[in-house]
Design a protein around this motif. Structure first.
Motif, PDB file in Angstrom:
ATOM      1  N   TYR A  61       6.294 107.684  26.598  1.00 18.85           N
ATOM      2  CA  TYR A  61       7.692 107.649  27.006  1.00 18.85           C
ATOM      3  C   TYR A  61       8.281 106.250  26.818  1.00 18.85           C
ATOM      4  O   TYR A  61       9.397 106.103  26.324  1.00 18.85           O
ATOM      5  N   VAL A  62       7.526 105.229  27.203  1.00 18.67           N
ATOM      6  CA  VAL A  62       7.996 103.844  27.021  1.00 18.67           C
ATOM      7  C   VAL A  62       8.204 103.562  25.543  1.00 18.67           C
ATOM      8  O   VAL A  62       9.211 102.966  25.143  1.00 18.67           O
ATOM      9  N   PHE A  63       7.267 103.995  24.706  1.00 16.07           N
ATOM     10  CA  PHE A  63       7.398 103.786  23.261  1.00 16.07           C
ATOM     11  C   PHE A  63       8.624 104.518  22.726  1.00 16.07           C
ATOM     12  O   PHE A  63       9.377 103.968  21.921  1.00 16.07           O
ATOM     13  N   PHE A  64       8.852 105.760  23.171  1.00 20.03           N
ATOM     14  CA  PHE A  64      10.016 106.536  22.742  1.00 20.03           C
ATOM     15  C   PHE A  64      11.313 105.836  23.135  1.00 20.03           C
ATOM     16  O   PHE A  64      12.253 105.743  22.331  1.00 20.03           O
ATOM     17  N   VAL A  65      11.383 105.351  24.363  1.00 25.28           N
ATOM     18  CA  VAL A  65      12.594 104.672  24.827  1.00 25.28           C
ATOM     19  C   VAL A  65      12.826 103.389  24.032  1.00 25.28           C
ATOM     20  O   VAL A  65      13.965 103.075  23.680  1.00 25.28           O
ATOM     21  N   MET A  66      11.763 102.665  23.726  1.00 25.96           N
ATOM     22  CA  MET A  66      11.908 101.441  22.935  1.00 25.96           C
ATOM     23  C   MET A  66      12.443 101.756  21.544  1.00 25.96           C
ATOM     24  O   MET A  66      13.332 101.053  21.041  1.00 25.96           O
ATOM     25  N   ARG A  67      11.921 102.790  20.906  1.00 24.28           N
ATOM     26  CA  ARG A  67      12.417 103.174  19.572  1.00 24.28           C
ATOM     27  C   ARG A  67      13.863 103.618  19.626  1.00 24.28           C
ATOM     28  O   ARG A  67      14.662 103.264  18.759  1.00 24.28           O
ATOM     29  N   ARG A  68      14.215 104.389  20.646  1.00 23.62           N
ATOM     30  CA  ARG A  68      15.592 104.866  20.781  1.00 23.62           C
ATOM     31  C   ARG A  68      16.549 103.702  21.042  1.00 23.62           C
ATOM     32  O   ARG A  68      17.646 103.658  20.507  1.00 23.62           O
ATOM     33  N   GLN A  69      16.122 102.746  21.845  1.00 25.38           N
ATOM     34  CA  GLN A  69      16.941 101.582  22.134  1.00 25.38           C
ATOM     35  C   GLN A  69      17.176 100.768  20.870  1.00 25.38           C
ATOM     36  O   GLN A  69      18.282 100.278  20.642  1.00 25.38           O
ATOM     37  N   LYS A  70      16.160 100.632  20.038  1.00 29.57           N
ATOM     38  CA  LYS A  70      16.312  99.908  18.778  1.00 29.57           C
ATOM     39  C   LYS A  70      17.318 100.618  17.873  1.00 29.57           C
ATOM     40  O   LYS A  70      18.183  99.985  17.263  1.00 29.57           O
ATOM     41  N   ALA A  71      17.225 101.940  17.786  1.00 25.43           N
ATOM     42  CA  ALA A  71      18.155 102.703  16.949  1.00 25.43           C
ATOM     43  C   ALA A  71      19.585 102.580  17.465  1.00 25.43           C
ATOM     44  O   ALA A  71      20.528 102.424  16.672  1.00 25.43           O
ATOM     45  N   LEU A  72      19.760 102.615  18.771  1.00 27.54           N
ATOM     46  CA  LEU A  72      21.098 102.470  19.337  1.00 27.54           C
ATOM     47  C   LEU A  72      21.662 101.075  19.091  1.00 27.54           C
ATOM     48  O   LEU A  72      22.858 100.924  18.810  1.00 27.54           O
ATOM     49  N   ALA A  73      20.820 100.056  19.169  1.00 31.37           N
ATOM     50  CA  ALA A  73      21.284  98.688  18.899  1.00 31.37           C
ATOM     51  C   ALA A  73      21.712  98.549  17.446  1.00 31.37           C
ATOM     52  O   ALA A  73      22.730  97.903  17.147  1.00 31.37           O
ATOM     53  N   GLU A  74      20.963  99.160  16.533  1.00 31.70           N
ATOM     54  CA  GLU A  74      21.333  99.115  15.120  1.00 31.70           C
ATOM     55  C   GLU A  74      22.641  99.854  14.874  1.00 31.70           C
ATOM     56  O   GLU A  74      23.498  99.387  14.112  1.00 31.70           O
ATOM     57  N   ASP A  75      22.836 100.995  15.517  1.00 32.03           N
ATOM     58  CA  ASP A  75      24.089 101.738  15.395  1.00 32.03           C
ATOM     59  C   ASP A  75      25.261 100.918  15.923  1.00 32.03           C
ATOM     60  O   ASP A  75      26.343 100.899  15.330  1.00 32.03           O
ATOM     61  N   LEU A  76      25.053 100.243  17.034  1.00 26.76           N
ATOM     62  CA  LEU A  76      26.109  99.429  17.616  1.00 26.76           C
ATOM     63  C   LEU A  76      26.485  98.278  16.687  1.00 26.76           C
ATOM     64  O   LEU A  76      27.678  98.003  16.487  1.00 26.76           O
ATOM     65  N   GLU A  77      25.499  97.629  16.104  1.00 24.14           N
ATOM     66  CA  GLU A  77      25.779  96.549  15.152  1.00 24.14           C
ATOM     67  C   GLU A  77      26.543  97.085  13.940  1.00 24.14           C
ATOM     68  O   GLU A  77      27.494  96.450  13.467  1.00 24.14           O
ATOM     69  N   ARG A  78      26.142  98.243  13.450  1.00 27.07           N
ATOM     70  CA  ARG A  78      26.820  98.838  12.301  1.00 27.07           C
ATOM     71  C   ARG A  78      28.264  99.191  12.643  1.00 27.07           C
ATOM     72  O   ARG A  78      29.196  98.919  11.870  1.00 27.07           O
ATOM     73  N   LEU A  79      28.482  99.768  13.802  1.00 29.62           N
ATOM     74  CA  LEU A  79      29.836 100.121  14.220  1.00 29.62           C
ATOM     75  C   LEU A  79      30.710  98.892  14.437  1.00 29.62           C
ATOM     76  O   LEU A  79      31.899  98.892  14.097  1.00 29.62           O
ATOM     77  N   GLU A  80      30.129  97.835  14.996  1.00 33.99           N
ATOM     78  CA  GLU A  80      30.892  96.600  15.190  1.00 33.99           C
ATOM     79  C   GLU A  80      31.321  96.001  13.857  1.00 33.99           C
ATOM     80  O   GLU A  80      32.461  95.561  13.705  1.00 33.99           O
ATOM     81  N   SER A  81      30.409  95.994  12.896  1.00 36.11           N
ATOM     82  CA  SER A  81      30.763  95.443  11.583  1.00 36.11           C
ATOM     83  C   SER A  81      31.814  96.319  10.894  1.00 36.11           C
ATOM     84  O   SER A  81      32.734  95.815  10.240  1.00 36.11           O
TER      85      SER A  81
END
Length: 95
Positions: A61-81
């Motif tokens: 579960y911790v690993f899943f949450v870490m991967r999901r958090q990374k994907a969300l951070a990348e999406d946020l950076e893409r949307l900001e740009s």
């Protein structure tokens, strides 16, 4: 990105410390090693299997949450740009 790395590292360290503390707590109070102990706990094997499965599930579960958090951070950076591109605000728009 550094904050994300620190959060991942912190979560992993907390998980490993918790596992180590639980193993240490179960081994405390005995002079002999865990391998040489003779216990007669009814269902002890099943208890240990359930304990291991629980920790594997928590780790997953911790690993899943870490991967999901990374994907969300990348999406946020893409949307900001993309937003900067559409609105025409570049580096001068950042405060």
């Amino acid at each position: 990105m550094t904050t994300l790395w620190n959060e991942k590292t912190g979560a992993l360290v907390a998980f490993l410390v918790a596992m180590g503390a639980s193993v240490r707590a179960s081994a405390q109070g005995t002079g002999a090693s865990l391998a040489s102990q003779d216990t007669s706990v009814p269902g002890g094997t099943l208890l240990m299997i359930c304990y291991i499965v629980l920790w594997v599930m928590i780790g997953g579960y911790v690993f899943f949450v870490m991967r999901r958090q990374k994907a969300l951070a990348e999406d946020l950076e893409r949307l900001e740009s993309r937003l900067d591109e559409v609105l025409g605000t570049g580096a001068q728009g950042d405060v």
